[in-house]
Design a protein around this motif. Sequence first.
Motif, PDB file in Angstrom:
ATOM      1  N   PRO A 565      14.899   0.856  -1.243  1.00 26.68           N
ATOM      2  CA  PRO A 565      16.314   0.715  -0.858  1.00 26.68           C
ATOM      3  C   PRO A 565      16.468  -0.811  -0.126  1.00 26.68           C
ATOM      4  O   PRO A 565      17.554  -1.104   0.024  1.00 26.68           O
ATOM      5  CB  PRO A 565      16.495   1.900   0.219  1.00 26.68           C
ATOM      6  CG  PRO A 565      14.837   2.161   0.603  1.00 26.68           C
ATOM      7  CD  PRO A 565      14.073   2.048  -0.562  1.00 26.68           C
ATOM      8  N   GLY A 566      15.405  -1.259   0.477  1.00 27.77           N
ATOM      9  CA  GLY A 566      15.301  -2.765   1.015  1.00 27.77           C
ATOM     10  C   GLY A 566      15.114  -3.717   0.063  1.00 27.77           C
ATOM     11  O   GLY A 566      15.148  -4.758   0.449  1.00 27.77           O
ATOM     12  N   GLN A 584     -10.011  -2.269   3.657  1.00 23.64           N
ATOM     13  CA  GLN A 584     -10.766  -2.295   2.510  1.00 23.64           C
ATOM     14  C   GLN A 584     -10.526  -3.742   1.630  1.00 23.64           C
ATOM     15  O   GLN A 584      -9.635  -4.010   1.952  1.00 23.64           O
ATOM     16  CB  GLN A 584     -10.840  -1.023   1.593  1.00 23.64           C
ATOM     17  CG  GLN A 584     -11.353   0.094   2.209  1.00 23.64           C
ATOM     18  CD  GLN A 584     -12.747   0.347   2.663  1.00 23.64           C
ATOM     19  OE1 GLN A 584     -13.683  -0.362   2.277  1.00 23.64           O
ATOM     20  NE2 GLN A 584     -12.881   1.125   3.715  1.00 23.64           N
ATOM     21  N   GLU A 585     -11.213  -3.760   0.606  1.00 25.10           N
ATOM     22  CA  GLU A 585     -10.939  -5.196   0.054  1.00 25.10           C
ATOM     23  C   GLU A 585      -9.826  -4.866  -0.984  1.00 25.10           C
ATOM     24  O   GLU A 585      -9.085  -5.724  -1.459  1.00 25.10           O
ATOM     25  CB  GLU A 585     -12.181  -5.446  -1.115  1.00 25.10           C
ATOM     26  CG  GLU A 585     -13.223  -6.037  -0.287  1.00 25.10           C
ATOM     27  CD  GLU A 585     -14.214  -6.641  -0.807  1.00 25.10           C
ATOM     28  OE1 GLU A 585     -14.236  -6.134  -2.111  1.00 25.10           O
ATOM     29  OE2 GLU A 585     -15.231  -7.094  -0.266  1.00 25.10           O
ATOM     30  N   TRP A 586      -9.538  -3.443  -1.436  1.00 18.20           N
ATOM     31  CA  TRP A 586      -8.488  -3.159  -2.221  1.00 18.20           C
ATOM     32  C   TRP A 586      -7.419  -2.105  -1.364  1.00 18.20           C
ATOM     33  O   TRP A 586      -7.786  -1.502  -0.479  1.00 18.20           O
ATOM     34  CB  TRP A 586      -9.009  -2.190  -3.178  1.00 18.20           C
ATOM     35  CG  TRP A 586      -9.954  -2.855  -4.294  1.00 18.20           C
ATOM     36  CD1 TRP A 586     -11.315  -3.129  -4.370  1.00 18.20           C
ATOM     37  CD2 TRP A 586      -9.504  -3.472  -5.591  1.00 18.20           C
ATOM     38  NE1 TRP A 586     -11.714  -3.776  -5.249  1.00 18.20           N
ATOM     39  CE2 TRP A 586     -10.759  -4.180  -5.966  1.00 18.20           C
ATOM     40  CE3 TRP A 586      -8.226  -3.889  -6.208  1.00 18.20           C
ATOM     41  CZ2 TRP A 586     -10.681  -4.966  -7.020  1.00 18.20           C
ATOM     42  CZ3 TRP A 586      -8.368  -4.626  -7.419  1.00 18.20           C
ATOM     43  CH2 TRP A 586      -9.528  -5.174  -7.779  1.00 18.20           C
ATOM     44  N   ILE A 587      -6.160  -2.660  -1.625  1.00 14.88           N
ATOM     45  CA  ILE A 587      -5.004  -1.972  -0.864  1.00 14.88           C
ATOM     46  C   ILE A 587      -4.718  -0.686  -1.604  1.00 14.88           C
ATOM     47  O   ILE A 587      -4.675  -0.616  -2.980  1.00 14.88           O
ATOM     48  CB  ILE A 587      -3.728  -2.756  -0.888  1.00 14.88           C
ATOM     49  CG1 ILE A 587      -3.929  -4.053   0.055  1.00 14.88           C
ATOM     50  CG2 ILE A 587      -2.570  -1.940  -0.172  1.00 14.88           C
ATOM     51  CD1 ILE A 587      -2.897  -5.204   0.062  1.00 14.88           C
ATOM     52  N   ASP A 588      -4.909   0.760  -1.017  1.00 13.36           N
ATOM     53  CA  ASP A 588      -4.668   1.763  -1.404  1.00 13.36           C
ATOM     54  C   ASP A 588      -3.230   2.551  -1.008  1.00 13.36           C
ATOM     55  O   ASP A 588      -2.717   1.731  -0.366  1.00 13.36           O
ATOM     56  CB  ASP A 588      -5.730   2.843  -0.995  1.00 13.36           C
ATOM     57  CG  ASP A 588      -6.069   3.753  -2.151  1.00 13.36           C
ATOM     58  OD1 ASP A 588      -5.196   3.830  -2.986  1.00 13.36           O
ATOM     59  OD2 ASP A 588      -7.090   4.591  -1.817  1.00 13.36           O
ATOM     60  N   VAL A 589      -3.106   3.635  -1.427  1.00 13.25           N
ATOM     61  CA  VAL A 589      -1.673   4.165  -1.263  1.00 13.25           C
ATOM     62  C   VAL A 589      -1.731   4.458   0.259  1.00 13.25           C
ATOM     63  O   VAL A 589      -0.493   4.448   0.704  1.00 13.25           O
ATOM     64  CB  VAL A 589      -1.772   5.735  -2.013  1.00 13.25           C
ATOM     65  CG1 VAL A 589      -0.496   6.316  -1.633  1.00 13.25           C
ATOM     66  CG2 VAL A 589      -1.879   5.466  -3.436  1.00 13.25           C
ATOM     67  N   ALA A 590      -2.687   4.596   0.950  1.00 14.65           N
ATOM     68  CA  ALA A 590      -2.596   4.947   2.397  1.00 14.65           C
ATOM     69  C   ALA A 590      -2.246   3.623   3.101  1.00 14.65           C
ATOM     70  O   ALA A 590      -1.521   3.829   4.389  1.00 14.65           O
ATOM     71  CB  ALA A 590      -3.800   5.445   2.956  1.00 14.65           C
ATOM     72  N   ASP A 591      -2.337   2.715   2.556  1.00 16.24           N
ATOM     73  CA  ASP A 591      -2.002   1.203   3.177  1.00 16.24           C
ATOM     74  C   ASP A 591      -0.527   0.960   2.945  1.00 16.24           C
ATOM     75  O   ASP A 591      -0.028  -0.011   3.464  1.00 16.24           O
ATOM     76  CB  ASP A 591      -2.852   0.150   2.700  1.00 16.24           C
ATOM     77  CG  ASP A 591      -4.525   0.299   2.879  1.00 16.24           C
ATOM     78  OD1 ASP A 591      -4.697   0.851   4.091  1.00 16.24           O
ATOM     79  OD2 ASP A 591      -5.195   0.317   2.135  1.00 16.24           O
ATOM     80  N   VAL A 592       0.172   1.363   1.989  1.00 14.12           N
ATOM     81  CA  VAL A 592       1.344   1.208   1.528  1.00 14.12           C
ATOM     82  C   VAL A 592       2.290   2.158   2.250  1.00 14.12           C
ATOM     83  O   VAL A 592       2.299   3.246   1.884  1.00 14.12           O
ATOM     84  CB  VAL A 592       1.366   1.295  -0.136  1.00 14.12           C
ATOM     85  CG1 VAL A 592       2.757   1.046  -0.474  1.00 14.12           C
ATOM     86  CG2 VAL A 592       0.501   0.462  -0.757  1.00 14.12           C
ATOM     87  N   SER A 593       3.064   1.438   3.162  1.00 12.61           N
ATOM     88  CA  SER A 593       3.922   2.541   3.919  1.00 12.61           C
ATOM     89  C   SER A 593       5.421   2.404   3.328  1.00 12.61           C
ATOM     90  O   SER A 593       6.008   1.272   3.517  1.00 12.61           O
ATOM     91  CB  SER A 593       4.024   2.015   5.626  1.00 12.61           C
ATOM     92  OG  SER A 593       4.948   2.592   6.290  1.00 12.61           O
ATOM     93  N   LEU A 594       5.849   3.579   2.888  1.00 11.31           N
ATOM     94  CA  LEU A 594       7.211   3.540   2.164  1.00 11.31           C
ATOM     95  C   LEU A 594       7.967   4.457   2.926  1.00 11.31           C
ATOM     96  O   LEU A 594       7.480   5.403   3.465  1.00 11.31           O
ATOM     97  CB  LEU A 594       6.953   3.988   0.718  1.00 11.31           C
ATOM     98  CG  LEU A 594       6.105   3.233  -0.237  1.00 11.31           C
ATOM     99  CD1 LEU A 594       5.578   3.846  -1.601  1.00 11.31           C
ATOM    100  CD2 LEU A 594       6.720   1.902  -0.391  1.00 11.31           C
ATOM    101  N   SER A 595       9.451   4.234   3.000  1.00  9.22           N
ATOM    102  CA  SER A 595      10.245   4.976   3.782  1.00  9.22           C
ATOM    103  C   SER A 595      10.762   6.145   2.814  1.00  9.22           C
ATOM    104  O   SER A 595      10.586   6.093   1.871  1.00  9.22           O
ATOM    105  CB  SER A 595      11.349   3.989   4.052  1.00  9.22           C
ATOM    106  OG  SER A 595      12.158   3.496   3.162  1.00  9.22           O
ATOM    107  N   HIS A 596      11.908   6.823   3.303  1.00  9.77           N
ATOM    108  CA  HIS A 596      12.248   7.936   2.744  1.00  9.77           C
ATOM    109  C   HIS A 596      13.894   7.852   2.965  1.00  9.77           C
ATOM    110  O   HIS A 596      14.556   8.880   2.661  1.00  9.77           O
ATOM    111  CB  HIS A 596      12.074   9.453   3.299  1.00  9.77           C
ATOM    112  CG  HIS A 596      10.629   9.636   3.321  1.00  9.77           C
ATOM    113  ND1 HIS A 596       9.966   9.976   2.557  1.00  9.77           N
ATOM    114  CD2 HIS A 596       9.715   9.753   4.703  1.00  9.77           C
ATOM    115  CE1 HIS A 596       8.712  10.138   2.769  1.00  9.77           C
ATOM    116  NE2 HIS A 596       8.501   9.795   3.925  1.00  9.77           N
ATOM    117  N   LEU A 597      14.311   6.492   3.065  1.00 10.21           N
ATOM    118  CA  LEU A 597      15.656   6.260   2.999  1.00 10.21           C
ATOM    119  C   LEU A 597      16.331   6.311   1.519  1.00 10.21           C
ATOM    120  O   LEU A 597      15.644   6.034   0.429  1.00 10.21           O
ATOM    121  CB  LEU A 597      15.999   4.896   3.605  1.00 10.21           C
ATOM    122  CG  LEU A 597      15.706   4.743   4.923  1.00 10.21           C
ATOM    123  CD1 LEU A 597      15.800   3.216   5.431  1.00 10.21           C
ATOM    124  CD2 LEU A 597      16.573   5.873   5.902  1.00 10.21           C
TER     125      LEU A 597
END
Length: 662
Positions: A565-566, A584-597
């Motif tokens: 949305p942004g 970690q050296e790899w960005i995982d799903v837990a590191d990706v903060s997604l909103s619910h807008l």
Amino acid sequence: MRKAPVPSRDGLADRTLSGRRAASMQVPASHLVVRDPVAGEHVVRLPPGGRVVLGRAPTNDVILHDERASRLHAEVVATATGWLIRDLQSRNGTTLNGTAVVGEQLLADGDVVRIGMVEAIFGHGDPRKHAETITGELTGGQPTAAVTIAHRASRSSLLEAISGSAVSMPRVGRAAAELCRLAFSLAAADDARTIARLALASAIDGTAGTTGLVLLPPRFGDAAAERPTPQSLATLAATPDPWPAAPPLDVVATVLQADEAVLTAGGVGPSNPALAAPIRWRGRPVGVIVLETGADAVATPDDLEFLMAVCDAVGVAIDNLAAREALSTRLATAADENERLRRRLGEDSCMVGASPALQGIIGQVQRVAATKATVLVRGESGAGKELIARAIHDSSDRRDGPFVCLNCAALSETLLESELFGHERGAFTGATERKIGKFEAAHRGTLMLDEIGEMSPAIQAKFLRVLEGHPFERVGGSGRVQVDVRVVAATNRDLEKAVTSGGFRRDLYFRLKVVEIIVPPLRRRPEDIEPLARHFLERFAGETGRLIRGFTPAALDAMRTYHWPGNIRELRNVVERAVVLAQQEWIDVADVSLSHLAAPGDTGKSGVLHAGPFVPVTIEEMERRHVLATLEAVGGNKTKAAAILGIERSTLDRKLAKWAKV
């Protein structure tokens, strides 16, 4: 005693001869017919018993307009035997009937005195017998005046000739001439050693000193902080070079501590110099010039005065040199910073992605950049409208001009008018000085106005006139300002609805909509999500120094299916946060903060981003729902819908006609 009577028709004044002749003696009325190539021909009456001085100085009785004449060149003096011509030790000499004047020579009627290109014919009685065309008549003691250009020259030869002519000058004059020459030489010096070498040579030439040295700190920044010591000074110049013995530290210490020049007595030698004076910089002694005299020379207080003047000139030269070095450092720093900002700006303004929608926008930018047309960029917040505006500027012939941005929604009506058009001092409370507006700042460049739909109707009227090429006035001013600015406007509002409701001027709408570029939201071009994410990852990893190798497949899948949305701004912030906080050296799903807008325009009718249970449908049905949802989102505007979908208008019409038959 009586003074000799003189006919008043000659305009001569009675003078008393002082010790030259008897008061009763009468001298025939005499004159000089002066032929000056600049001032023309004129007569100078010679007063009985008087003295007439010829030269370039404006205070002379006869001013000579020739560079070969000295300031006080020659004089004509009345004596008991008649008028004499006397050369005043001039640089180029005086001739009488073609022969150089030596000492004093008696003048006879018709004698020709020549100084450079100027002739002066001496005579008695009527001056017309010697004159050709008389342009004026003066009485001795009344200086002539130049009314035309006397001489032209591309450069002065005075400084080169000062050394040669100094022998015939008085001591004070020689000192002043040498200091003048030194000042010009120091002004051209570009390092401290050159300054020291020039100063030492001048000090030796102008005093009884025969040898000497100049002691200064290796770095002047250190000398400004505290008073230097003799041991902290370096020998920057010496005669002879190298200096045959250790510097006279006792005398140097005395000069530095007392901040005074000294003239020593007694024997002469390296341990006991005859002259020493402090070099002052910013009010403090930072160095010393020491001189010693030869066996047959004696230093005087006049020599010490001259040495002090040389030291003062060195202090000024050092200050100027330090200022130039500081300015050079600041310029180099600014140039480096500008280069880094350009690289950063290039990173920020590059258009990343491979979707058909983005390629279509790039093509539009390239075509419109070559024109002067006003551009209206439309799209959701964070979709990259400012990036499009900068790309237009960088691809145009205005790329070397300024690119100025202004958010119209961030300011009140009064402040927005001041920001756009500037204001004069006293135009309103707080206007303490004149300020130029964004239009003037963007002259010969590009002005990007974001959120143009938030502009008040009053500002819209003035803005429209400027867009049409009319000059404007600053707030509180009466002067008319004309600018050459290309305007790129951007908005996320529905301007058509604003025009219908009266919130936006119809004429301004059509003036802005010369070329319209629609930027689709990120969710409409999912092919660009991964390239953009990798671009931001590389940038922020480099800025923070984190060793991040990339995204896991799960993280990429999460970003591809997210509705953003942004838009690009949100993606940028999500990647930056992940780079900073990832463990970690790899960005995982837990590191990706997604909103619910919810995304702007999402109504839930399209089925594409529906959060409910998955219902399998055909590709054709999915296309139909997507096209209809897009058409609804743009208010039924088929042209906009086709641009967002990345298809031709005719293709959209065929699809709609096909679906209408089903």
